[in-house]
Motif scaffolding. Structure first.
Motif, PDB file in Angstrom:
ATOM      1  N   THR A   1       0.819  -1.208   0.000  1.00  0.00           N
ATOM      2  CA  THR A   1       0.000   0.000   0.000  1.00  0.00           C
ATOM      3  C   THR A   1       0.857   1.264   0.000  1.00  0.00           C
ATOM      4  OG1 THR A   1      -0.167  -0.170   2.415  1.00  0.00           O
ATOM      5  CG2 THR A   1      -1.987  -1.081   1.119  1.00  0.00           C
ATOM      6  N   ASP A   2       2.076   1.184   0.534  1.00  0.00           N
ATOM      7  CA  ASP A   2       2.920   2.388   0.534  1.00  0.00           C
ATOM      8  C   ASP A   2       3.502   2.682  -0.849  1.00  0.00           C
ATOM      9  OD1 ASP A   2       4.885   0.470   0.313  1.00  0.00           O
ATOM     10  OD2 ASP A   2       5.759   0.823   2.281  1.00  0.00           O
TER      11      ASP A   2
ATOM     12  N   GLY B   1      -1.439   9.683  -6.137  1.00  0.00           N
ATOM     13  CA  GLY B   1      -2.029   9.335  -7.424  1.00  0.00           C
ATOM     14  C   GLY B   1      -1.105   8.605  -8.375  1.00  0.00           C
ATOM     15  N   ARG B   2       0.004   8.105  -7.860  1.00  0.00           N
ATOM     16  CA  ARG B   2       0.958   7.375  -8.692  1.00  0.00           C
ATOM     17  C   ARG B   2       1.364   6.087  -7.995  1.00  0.00           C
ATOM     18  NH1 ARG B   2       2.426  10.750 -12.768  1.00  0.00           N
ATOM     19  NH2 ARG B   2       3.979   9.262 -13.511  1.00  0.00           N
ATOM     20  N   LEU B   3       1.880   5.156  -8.801  1.00  0.00           N
ATOM     21  CA  LEU B   3       2.331   3.870  -8.275  1.00  0.00           C
ATOM     22  C   LEU B   3       3.844   3.797  -8.417  1.00  0.00           C
ATOM     23  CD1 LEU B   3       0.523   1.630  -7.146  1.00  0.00           C
ATOM     24  CD2 LEU B   3       0.806   0.397  -9.300  1.00  0.00           C
ATOM     25  N   HIS B   4       4.543   3.545  -7.303  1.00  0.00           N
ATOM     26  CA  HIS B   4       5.996   3.453  -7.291  1.00  0.00           C
ATOM     27  C   HIS B   4       6.393   2.039  -6.864  1.00  0.00           C
ATOM     28  CE1 HIS B   4       6.547   7.950  -7.293  1.00  0.00           C
ATOM     29  NE2 HIS B   4       5.324   7.872  -6.784  1.00  0.00           N
ATOM     30  N   TYR B   5       7.061   1.300  -7.747  1.00  0.00           N
ATOM     31  CA  TYR B   5       7.497  -0.043  -7.357  1.00  0.00           C
ATOM     32  C   TYR B   5       8.597  -0.525  -8.296  1.00  0.00           C
ATOM     33  CZ  TYR B   5       5.036  -2.186 -11.326  1.00  0.00           C
ATOM     34  OH  TYR B   5       4.634  -2.543 -12.590  1.00  0.00           O
ATOM     35  N   LYS B   6       9.322  -1.558  -7.848  1.00  0.00           N
ATOM     36  CA  LYS B   6      10.318  -2.220  -8.672  1.00  0.00           C
ATOM     37  C   LYS B   6       9.829  -3.639  -8.964  1.00  0.00           C
ATOM     38  CE  LYS B   6      14.387   0.200  -6.851  1.00  0.00           C
ATOM     39  NZ  LYS B   6      15.697   0.034  -6.165  1.00  0.00           N
ATOM     40  N   ARG B   7      10.116  -4.122 -10.153  1.00  0.00           N
ATOM     41  CA  ARG B   7       9.700  -5.476 -10.509  1.00  0.00           C
ATOM     42  C   ARG B   7      10.415  -6.487  -9.629  1.00  0.00           C
ATOM     43  NH1 ARG B   7       8.998  -7.689 -16.392  1.00  0.00           N
ATOM     44  NH2 ARG B   7       7.832  -9.154 -15.107  1.00  0.00           N
ATOM     45  N   ARG B   8       9.649  -7.369  -9.002  1.00  0.00           N
ATOM     46  CA  ARG B   8      10.231  -8.392  -8.139  1.00  0.00           C
ATOM     47  C   ARG B   8      11.095  -9.360  -8.939  1.00  0.00           C
ATOM     48  NH1 ARG B   8       7.920  -9.076  -3.026  1.00  0.00           N
ATOM     49  NH2 ARG B   8       8.507 -11.284  -3.027  1.00  0.00           N
ATOM     50  N   LYS B   9      10.705  -9.620 -10.181  1.00  0.00           N
ATOM     51  CA  LYS B   9      11.396 -10.602 -11.010  1.00  0.00           C
ATOM     52  C   LYS B   9      12.827 -10.198 -11.307  1.00  0.00           C
ATOM     53  CE  LYS B   9      10.897 -13.032 -15.438  1.00  0.00           C
ATOM     54  NZ  LYS B   9      10.084 -13.170 -16.664  1.00  0.00           N
ATOM     55  N   THR B  10      13.120  -8.908 -11.368  1.00  0.00           N
ATOM     56  CA  THR B  10      14.434  -8.449 -11.806  1.00  0.00           C
ATOM     57  C   THR B  10      15.151  -7.616 -10.747  1.00  0.00           C
ATOM     58  OG1 THR B  10      13.355  -6.542 -12.853  1.00  0.00           O
ATOM     59  CG2 THR B  10      13.810  -8.439 -14.245  1.00  0.00           C
ATOM     60  N   ARG B  11      14.795  -7.794  -9.484  1.00  0.00           N
ATOM     61  CA  ARG B  11      15.384  -6.940  -8.449  1.00  0.00           C
ATOM     62  C   ARG B  11      16.877  -7.142  -8.267  1.00  0.00           C
ATOM     63  NH1 ARG B  11      11.103  -6.504  -3.367  1.00  0.00           N
ATOM     64  NH2 ARG B  11       9.641  -5.123  -4.412  1.00  0.00           N
ATOM     65  N   ARG B  12      17.414  -8.286  -8.689  1.00  0.00           N
ATOM     66  CA  ARG B  12      18.839  -8.550  -8.503  1.00  0.00           C
ATOM     67  C   ARG B  12      19.690  -7.920  -9.599  1.00  0.00           C
ATOM     68  NH1 ARG B  12      20.983 -12.597  -5.497  1.00  0.00           N
ATOM     69  NH2 ARG B  12      22.405 -13.080  -7.197  1.00  0.00           N
TER      70      ARG B  12
ATOM     71  N   ASN C   1       7.190   4.428 -12.015  1.00  0.00           N
ATOM     72  CA  ASN C   1       6.501   5.575 -11.421  1.00  0.00           C
ATOM     73  C   ASN C   1       5.350   5.890 -12.380  1.00  0.00           C
ATOM     74  OD1 ASN C   1       5.589   8.022 -10.481  1.00  0.00           O
ATOM     75  ND2 ASN C   1       7.626   8.944 -10.287  1.00  0.00           N
ATOM     76  N   ILE C   2       4.189   5.287 -12.114  1.00  0.00           N
ATOM     77  CA  ILE C   2       3.097   5.270 -13.080  1.00  0.00           C
ATOM     78  C   ILE C   2       1.886   6.037 -12.548  1.00  0.00           C
ATOM     79  CG2 ILE C   2       1.576   3.775 -14.441  1.00  0.00           C
ATOM     80  CD1 ILE C   2       3.563   1.507 -13.986  1.00  0.00           C
ATOM     81  N   LYS C   3       1.325   6.858 -13.403  1.00  0.00           N
ATOM     82  CA  LYS C   3       0.087   7.547 -13.047  1.00  0.00           C
ATOM     83  C   LYS C   3      -1.043   6.538 -12.937  1.00  0.00           C
ATOM     84  CE  LYS C   3      -3.198  11.016 -14.780  1.00  0.00           C
ATOM     85  NZ  LYS C   3      -3.514  11.936 -15.902  1.00  0.00           N
ATOM     86  N   ILE C   4      -1.794   6.609 -11.838  1.00  0.00           N
ATOM     87  CA  ILE C   4      -2.919   5.703 -11.615  1.00  0.00           C
ATOM     88  C   ILE C   4      -4.129   6.219 -12.384  1.00  0.00           C
ATOM     89  CG2 ILE C   4      -4.458   4.669  -9.896  1.00  0.00           C
ATOM     90  CD1 ILE C   4      -2.187   5.006  -7.850  1.00  0.00           C
ATOM     91  N   THR C   5      -4.642   5.414 -13.298  1.00  0.00           N
ATOM     92  CA  THR C   5      -5.793   5.820 -14.103  1.00  0.00           C
ATOM     93  C   THR C   5      -7.066   5.804 -13.257  1.00  0.00           C
ATOM     94  OG1 THR C   5      -6.328   3.570 -14.788  1.00  0.00           O
ATOM     95  CG2 THR C   5      -4.712   4.787 -16.129  1.00  0.00           C
ATOM     96  N   GLU C   6      -8.136   6.387 -13.796  1.00  0.00           N
ATOM     97  CA  GLU C   6      -9.414   6.402 -13.072  1.00  0.00           C
ATOM     98  C   GLU C   6      -9.915   4.982 -12.807  1.00  0.00           C
ATOM     99  OE1 GLU C   6     -12.355   8.803 -14.932  1.00  0.00           O
ATOM    100  OE2 GLU C   6     -11.127  10.634 -14.939  1.00  0.00           O
ATOM    101  N   GLU C   7      -9.808   4.114 -13.802  1.00  0.00           N
ATOM    102  CA  GLU C   7     -10.269   2.741 -13.611  1.00  0.00           C
ATOM    103  C   GLU C   7      -9.419   2.028 -12.561  1.00  0.00           C
ATOM    104  OE1 GLU C   7     -11.856  -0.744 -16.454  1.00  0.00           O
ATOM    105  OE2 GLU C   7      -9.800  -0.111 -16.926  1.00  0.00           O
ATOM    106  N   ALA C   8      -8.105   2.198 -12.634  1.00  0.00           N
ATOM    107  CA  ALA C   8      -7.220   1.572 -11.652  1.00  0.00           C
ATOM    108  C   ALA C   8      -7.508   2.096 -10.252  1.00  0.00           C
ATOM    109  CB  ALA C   8      -5.763   1.823 -12.031  1.00  0.00           C
ATOM    110  N   GLN C   9      -7.799   3.391 -10.129  1.00  0.00           N
ATOM    111  CA  GLN C   9      -8.086   3.971  -8.820  1.00  0.00           C
ATOM    112  C   GLN C   9      -9.371   3.402  -8.231  1.00  0.00           C
ATOM    113  OE1 GLN C   9      -5.973   6.258  -7.060  1.00  0.00           O
ATOM    114  NE2 GLN C   9      -7.326   5.347  -5.511  1.00  0.00           N
ATOM    115  N   ARG C  10     -10.386   3.199  -9.072  1.00  0.00           N
ATOM    116  CA  ARG C  10     -11.633   2.598  -8.585  1.00  0.00           C
ATOM    117  C   ARG C  10     -11.385   1.187  -8.040  1.00  0.00           C
ATOM    118  NH1 ARG C  10     -13.760   4.960 -13.335  1.00  0.00           N
ATOM    119  NH2 ARG C  10     -13.770   2.925 -14.399  1.00  0.00           N
TER     120      ARG C  10
END
Length: 324
Positions: free
Chosen positions: A175-176, A181-192, A200-209
């Motif tokens: 959740t952090d 209004g944005r999503l910040h994360y690193k891909r788990r598959k390639t973290r190494r 750093n992705i803008k959350i769309t209206e549908e995604a926010q719902r």
């Protein structure tokens, strides 16, 4: 002339089996919580041992001829070239580790892969994108709120909105990661990796719902979606990984049912959201370089692999216009 030492003589008199050394490699990867890699090695060793006929296969016996014969046998059984390539890459990694390991008798001169040895072949896998109209059809299905298919449709649409997000990233999204209004994360598959993409992705209206329904930082055990909440604090990471694999399979089964309900010929899977996002971008005139960056690709060739079928379609349409 210098005589070989006792240790050198002992080393070259050993006979390291694939089973024994492979299990050491598997244990090392499990200790690092890299369970996907450990499983890959396990599956590959199983295939090699089955072909050989017993578990006494020596690593030194896995030479170029052995690999060529195994390829002919495996493909002759009707199996896919790309699945064989995965097993061969696992064997190549095991062999590389064994050569560097002073406790084995393996030397670089015995290495069966590379320029002068066996070449691992692959075939371009067909990318399974669907039309944007099909995405709208998925949105329009009248599922009962709270039903399994309703939830899995939500997961699929969220991944599509988030540039074809990987299901593992969705399952373990915290959740952090949701900030302003944005999503910040690193891909788990390639973290190494050394060039890991941080999204750093803008959350769309549908995604926010969708997030508004699932994500409550006050009570959700740190995860935005309920997929893995029940085990997020479990110490046994092997158990968590195995459970994730079961839930991934369940998700793909649900997606297949959703796809059939709108008349898709091919299975709807987690990868379809990613490939559909990428292909839709090209149809709308976005450059391959920009799409590759949005998908988190770190090299040009990965992006190009997404668009082979698309390029053929574009060229066919152009030829039709010329010849009509």
């Amino acid at each position: 002339e210098k005589l070989p030492s006792t240790n050198e003589l002992n080393r070259h008199s050993k006979q390291t089996t694939l089973t024994v050394y492979g299990n050491l490699v598997i244990a090392r990867y499990k200790k690092a919580n890299r369970f996907g890699m450990a499983r890959m090695f396990h599956d590959a060793i199983k295939v090699f041992i089955k072909y050989h006929g017993n578990d006494n296969l020596l690593l030194s016996d896995v030479d170029e001829t052995f690999l060529e014969d195994m390829e002919a046998y495996y493909l002759g059984k009707g199996h896919k070239l790309n699945s064989l390539a995965g097993y061969m890459r696992a064997m190549r990694r095991i062999y590389n580790l064994a050569i560097k390991d002073k406790d084995t008798e393996l030397t670089e001169a015995q290495y069966p892969f590379g320029r002068n040895g066996y070449s691992i072949r692959t075939e371009r896998a067909k990318k399974k994108a669907i039309k944007l109209d099909a995405i709208n059809d998925i949105r329009a299905i009248d599922y009962k709120p709270g039903s399994p298919l309703w939830h899995h449709r939500n997961y699929f649409l969220f991944m599509f909105n988030m540039r074809g997000m990987n299901f593992m990233d969705l399952a373990f999204l915290t959740t952090d990661a949701i900030q302003d209004g944005r999503l910040h994360y690193k891909r788990r598959k390639t973290r190494r990796g050394s060039t890991v993409k941080e999204f750093n992705i803008k959350i769309t209206e549908e995604a926010q719902r969708i997030l508004d329904y699932y994500a409550d930082p006050k009570k959700d055990e740190g995860l935005a979606f309920p997929i893995m909440r029940d085990v997020i604090n479990t110490a046994d990471q092997q158990y968590v990984y195995d459970l994730y694999q079961n839930r991934l399979r369940n998700h793909n089964r649900r997606l297949a049912a959703i796809g059939k309900s709108i008349g898709l010929e091919d299975n709807l899977t987690t990868y379809v959201a990613r490939h559909t996002f990428a292909t839709a971008g090209l149809h709308k005139g976005i450059s391959k370089a920009q799409i590759g960056d949005m998908l988190g690709h770190t090299n040009y060739y990965t992006t190009e692999a997404y668009f082979d079928d698309f390029d053929k379609e574009i060229l066919d349409d152009a030829a039709d216009k010329i010849l009509s």
